[in-house]
Design a protein around this motif. Structure first.
Motif, mmCIF file in Angstrom:
data_model
loop_
_atom_site.group_PDB
_atom_site.id
_atom_site.type_symbol
_atom_site.label_atom_id
_atom_site.label_comp_id
_atom_site.label_asym_id
_atom_site.label_seq_id
_atom_site.Cartn_x
_atom_site.Cartn_y
_atom_site.Cartn_z
ATOM 1 N N ILE A 279 116.562 109.982 28.434
ATOM 2 C CA ILE A 279 117.221 109.919 29.750
ATOM 3 C C ILE A 279 116.149 110.188 30.803
ATOM 4 C CG2 ILE A 279 119.073 110.809 31.197
ATOM 5 C CD1 ILE A 279 120.395 111.908 28.653
ATOM 6 N N ILE A 280 116.043 109.275 31.754
ATOM 7 C CA ILE A 280 114.971 109.324 32.758
ATOM 8 C C ILE A 280 115.568 109.458 34.148
ATOM 9 C CG2 ILE A 280 113.148 107.967 33.865
ATOM 10 C CD1 ILE A 280 112.214 108.886 31.224
ATOM 11 N N LYS A 281 114.920 110.258 34.967
ATOM 12 C CA LYS A 281 115.277 110.357 36.386
ATOM 13 C C LYS A 281 113.987 110.383 37.188
ATOM 14 C CE LYS A 281 118.720 110.847 39.360
ATOM 15 N NZ LYS A 281 119.557 112.051 39.308
ATOM 16 N N HIS A 282 113.858 109.469 38.126
ATOM 17 C CA HIS A 282 112.662 109.367 38.962
ATOM 18 C C HIS A 282 111.391 109.299 38.104
ATOM 19 C CE1 HIS A 282 115.217 109.821 42.346
ATOM 20 N NE2 HIS A 282 115.521 111.082 42.101
ATOM 21 N N ALA A 283 111.441 108.447 37.079
ATOM 22 C CA ALA A 283 110.309 108.137 36.199
ATOM 23 C C ALA A 283 109.901 109.287 35.283
ATOM 24 C CB ALA A 283 109.105 107.653 37.004
ATOM 25 N N ASN A 284 110.627 110.400 35.310
ATOM 26 C CA ASN A 284 110.347 111.519 34.420
ATOM 27 C C ASN A 284 111.505 111.742 33.465
ATOM 28 O OD1 ASN A 284 107.758 112.911 34.848
ATOM 29 N ND2 ASN A 284 108.487 113.152 36.954
ATOM 30 N N PRO A 285 111.239 112.108 32.207
ATOM 31 C CA PRO A 285 112.329 112.380 31.277
ATOM 32 C C PRO A 285 113.033 113.694 31.618
ATOM 33 C CG PRO A 285 110.207 112.766 30.224
ATOM 34 C CD PRO A 285 109.918 112.165 31.558
#
Length: 530
Positions: A279-285
């Motif tokens: 799960i990624i948010k703003h290119a970070n996991p």
């Protein structure tokens, strides 16, 4: 001076890709256009029962040198380049019997396909087109009077133009065709030069060229005041650029960036070894896990940081099934990407009209060679893709305490995740799932604290007596420059550390690990991600 409407009376067709050729030639013939052609293209047109003249008839030279020389002749280039409103040009045409060519249809030798199929050096060289690009550039330069078509998808537009204008094309249409033509020859030359640099072992050639093919226009870029578009580089490597979108509105700039990050991360986990979800948010996991099923892997990943997962991107390493789809639908998700999806999963998602589902047919090879490009002011940074890999033999245990088998397994998991976290990166893992992620901080100790803080927050949400960092392992993408970051991880409950090593203070950090009763291994490899 350019004319607006130019009637097409004579056309030269020479194509490697014969898709749509006969339909186009038939339509041109119906408009009374004289057809000129070469080699296999002429044969295909003739076999279809259409009248066509071989280029050798007008050049009075046969095709020679295995077809290398056939269109490089004044009778061809004069017909393409002559300005129809220039008296000197017209006089030269009359004096030498050069007939005007009003339409050029060319697609080039399949160089890119030859490279993609692993052709040897000589095969690739032989598939570099010379006459084709020369004619394309000539016709495009003279777009005031000549239409040039290099893409099969433009055939219908050409015929529509001619039907609407009594066999003619207008200037705006020819300008669009010319721009496309120059982009095609530019992309072709870029492919050749890039391949040749690799073939001769030139890692940093004096000149570089990049090219792309339009995929879609974005509503905006990272922010609404920025325009943006998406281009493919022609690679067949599985990913967001090659994916099929099954539902939902068009992907945004940020969607594509984040979906790429998610899919590259989940590809680190071989589906043969079991399901994995990122799960990624703003290119970070914000959560990565393995499980006995995809549904279990998703639940474990989700429990790492439920707050950040809202509105995130989910990537799976196996076929999305209905049960996992049902779980995903419990919160708002922007994009789900997987190699495949069952009909049941698609039916579940159908009720979520804004959720985008992408399937790719496979996972990208994370060990494959390749390059990444990044623009900076006035130039580009080019580097090899980070396909660095470590195995058991690469690890060096530097502490008195040896890591357990379970800790080693989690260490490898955490190391793979840390590679995809913005530096400074700290990743806590327990039982095949991230339990705390610290990303993009200016100091490593801050990343360590943030990851531990997030774990504590989730423990409060889940009603756990202690955060899941208790008994976890921790991965650091680069060395600990001081012992403070390591000791912060120990305070959070980590029992084992995996890091590259290489600090001037390694001895101090190792001593601190020994005093805290930690196991620590060095990889000798760093994974900065900026």
């Amino acid at each position: 001076m350019s004319q607006d409407l130019v009637k097409i009376r004579r056309a030269l067709l020479s194509v490697s890709d014969k898709t749509g050729l006969i339909e186009l030639a038939t339509a041109l013939d119906a408009q009374g256009v004289e057809l000129l052609s070469t080699g296999g293209t002429a044969k295909a047109i003739r076999d279809a029962g259409l009248a066509v003249r071989d280029v050798s008839e007008i050049t009075n030279f046969p095709e020679m040198m295995d077809g290398r020389v056939k269109t490089l002749h004044p009778m061809v280039h004069g017909g393409l380049l002559a300005l129809r409103d220039n008296d000197d040009h017209i006089a030269a045409m009359d004096a030498h019997g050069i007939g005007a060519i009003d339409l050029l249809v060319v697609n080039l030798y399949p160089f890119e396909e030859t490279v993609a199929k692993g052709g040897d050096y000589d095969d690739c060289i032989e598939n570099i087109d010379i006459g084709g690009p020369a004619m394309i550039r000539a016709a495009a330069k003279n777009h005031g009077f000549v239409s040039v078509v290099v893409d099969v998808q433009d055939y219908d537009g050409l015929i529509d133009q001619m039907k609407a204008n009594e066999g003619a094309t207008d200037l705006a249409f020819r300008q669009e065709l010319a721009q496309c033509a120059y982009a095609r020859t530019g992309a072709y030359d870029a492919a050749v030069s890039t391949w040749m640099a690799g073939a001769i072992g030139k890692a940093a050639p004096r000149r570089r060229a990049i090219a792309g093919e339009f995929v879609q226009e974005m509503r905006y870029g990272e922010n609404p005041h920025q325009s943006a578009s998406f281009y493919s580089n022609g690679s067949e490597r599985a990913g967001v650029a090659t994916a099929t979108q099954h539902q939902g509105k068009a992907l945004s700039y940020n969607n594509i960036n984040d979906t790429d990050a998610a899919f590259e991360l989940v590809a680190e986990f071989d589906p043969k070894d079991g399901p994995a979800v990122a799960i990624i948010k703003h290119a970070n996991p914000c959560g990565v896990a393995r499980g006995a099923t995809l549904a279990e892997a998703y639940e474990k990943a989700f429990q790492c940081d439920q707050t950040s997962a809202f509105g995130g991107i989910i990537a799976l390493n196996q076929t999305l099934d209905g049960a996992t789809a049902e779980q995903i639908c419990n919160i708002f998700t922007e994009v789900v990407i997987a190699p495949e999806a069952t009909d049941e999963a698609k039916a579940v998602f159908a009720a979520k009209k804004n959720l985008r589902l992408l399937t790719t047919g496979g996972l990208p090879d994370v060990l494959a060679a390749g390059q990444t490009w990044r623009q900076v002011s006035g130039g580009y940074l080019i580097q090899d893709r980070d396909n660095g890999f470590i195995g058991m033999d690469d690890l060096k245990v530097v502490t008195k305490k040896q890591p357990s088998e379970a800790e080693l397994k989690d260490m490898f998991f955490a190391w793979k995740v840390a590679k995809h976290v913005k530096s400074n990166a700290i990743v806590y893992v327990k039982d095949g799932a991230t339990v705390g992620v610290g990303a993009g901080q200016m100091s490593r100790v801050d990343s360590t604290r943030i990851a531990a803080r997030k774990a504590q927050d989730m423990a409060d949400v889940l009603g756990l007596p202690a955060p899941l960092t208790q008994g976890s392992v921790v991965a650091s993408d680069a060395f600990f420059p001081f012992s403070d970051g390591l000791l912060t991880a120990a305070e959070a409950g980590a029992t084992a550390i995996i890091q590259p090593g290489g600090s001037m203070r390694d001895d101090e950090v190792i001593a601190a690990a020994d005093e805290a009763g930690l196991a620590m291994v060095f990889t000798g490899m760093r994974h900065f991600r900026h």
